[in-house]
Design an enzyme around this catalytic site. Structure first.
Site, PDB file in Angstrom:
ATOM      1  N   HIS A 288     -13.777 -30.301  67.028  1.00  0.00           N
ATOM      2  CA  HIS A 288     -12.935 -29.695  65.995  1.00  0.00           C
ATOM      3  C   HIS A 288     -12.121 -30.719  65.217  1.00  0.00           C
ATOM      4  O   HIS A 288     -11.547 -30.384  64.177  1.00  0.00           O
ATOM      5  CB  HIS A 288     -11.999 -28.663  66.630  1.00  0.00           C
ATOM      6  CG  HIS A 288     -12.709 -27.440  67.129  1.00  0.00           C
ATOM      7  ND1 HIS A 288     -13.312 -27.381  68.359  1.00  0.00           N
ATOM      8  CD2 HIS A 288     -12.916 -26.240  66.542  1.00  0.00           C
ATOM      9  CE1 HIS A 288     -13.860 -26.184  68.525  1.00  0.00           C
ATOM     10  NE2 HIS A 288     -13.639 -25.478  67.433  1.00  0.00           N
ATOM     11  N   GLY A 289     -12.006 -31.952  65.699  1.00  0.00           N
ATOM     12  CA  GLY A 289     -11.273 -32.955  64.948  1.00  0.00           C
ATOM     13  C   GLY A 289     -10.623 -33.989  65.846  1.00  0.00           C
ATOM     14  O   GLY A 289     -10.759 -33.965  67.074  1.00  0.00           O
TER      15      GLY A 289
END
Length: 251
Positions: A169-170
């Site tokens: 997700h990051g």
């Protein structure tokens, strides 16, 4: 090239496999029928409705809560609003992608299936971002050994897999913590089958309701990790969230 460039699912999913998408891309389709076009536009419209009406308005509520996070109890409202904002946002995009692809005669997989009705972590990940869950299972969890190994190794496999899912997700430091948290939840529910106990103890209707409510509460804690951009954010929201209990007790 066609598989990589197929734009409806390019940015946020559903994550398609070549074996499922390439045969559809290689087969020439007839002109889209009126019925399919109607169904496609309905799915796209529902996705836009979820995004513009629900997700964006929940987002405004999240922002207001964040601005007033020092007020006791605001943390709970923020996390509840964020839980529905992120669901409506992600699922809306998936609906728009599915509807757009259907116009071209391509069927994409459904990516969300009422995830907040899950009764345990395994059930949740069968309902939330389904294509990502299956991807990490097939390409990370199973190659690591899956559950065909010792209990200790299986725990390691689960924790590592979910941590990598968080990193997907990051780069925010709380994303892998969020994944690790869900990995710990999966292990905990395997060792202590709470949902089964609740259903056996209180019956299907009440037991399911309690199991759903409990799993949703655990998800709120997870969204606290996911939402926090810094340690300060995490502490402020957690403090306000905990103060909700004191407010209820005082009343």
């Amino acid at each position: 090239f066609s598989f990589v460039a197929f734009f409806p699912q390019l940015i946020a999913g559903p994550i398609e496999r070549a074996k499922d998408l390439l045969p559809q891309l290689s087969n020439l389709k007839k002109v889209t029928s009126g019925k399919i076009l109607e169904q496609s536009i309905s799915v796209i419209a529902w996705g836009l409705f979820k995004k513009l009406v629900f997700a964006d308005n929940f987002g405004h509520l999240v922002n207001r809560c964040e601005e007033n996070i020092n007020i006791p109890g605001t943390g709970l409202l923020l996390l509840v609003a964020f839980s529905f904002q992120i669901y409506c946002d992600f699922s809306a995009y998936s609906d728009i992608a599915r509807g757009t692809a259907r116009i071209f005669g391509i069927k994409l997989k459904r990516n969300f299936l009422t995830p907040y009705f899950a009764i345990n972590p395994s059930d949740f990940w069968r309902r939330w971002h389904i294509s990502l869950s299956k991807w990490v299972k097939d390409y990370i969890y199973i190659p690591l050994g899956g559950n065909r190994c010792s209990i200790t190794r299986n725990i390691f496999n689960l924790l590592l897999t979910m941590t990598i899912m968080g990193l997907w997700h990051g780069a925010n430091k709380f994303f892998p913590i969020w994944g690790l948290y869900h990995g710990a939840l999966l292990i905990f529910y395997r060792l202590v089958p709470i949902s089964k106990f609740l259903i056996d103890r209180f019956g299907k209707t009440i037991g399911y309701f309690i199991a759903i409510a409990l799993m949703y509460f655990f998800n709120l804690i997870g969204w606290l990790f996911f939402f926090s951009k810094s340690t300060e954010d995490f502490i402020y929201i957690l403090k306000s969230f905990i103060q909700t209990g004191f407010i209820l007790n005082s009343n």
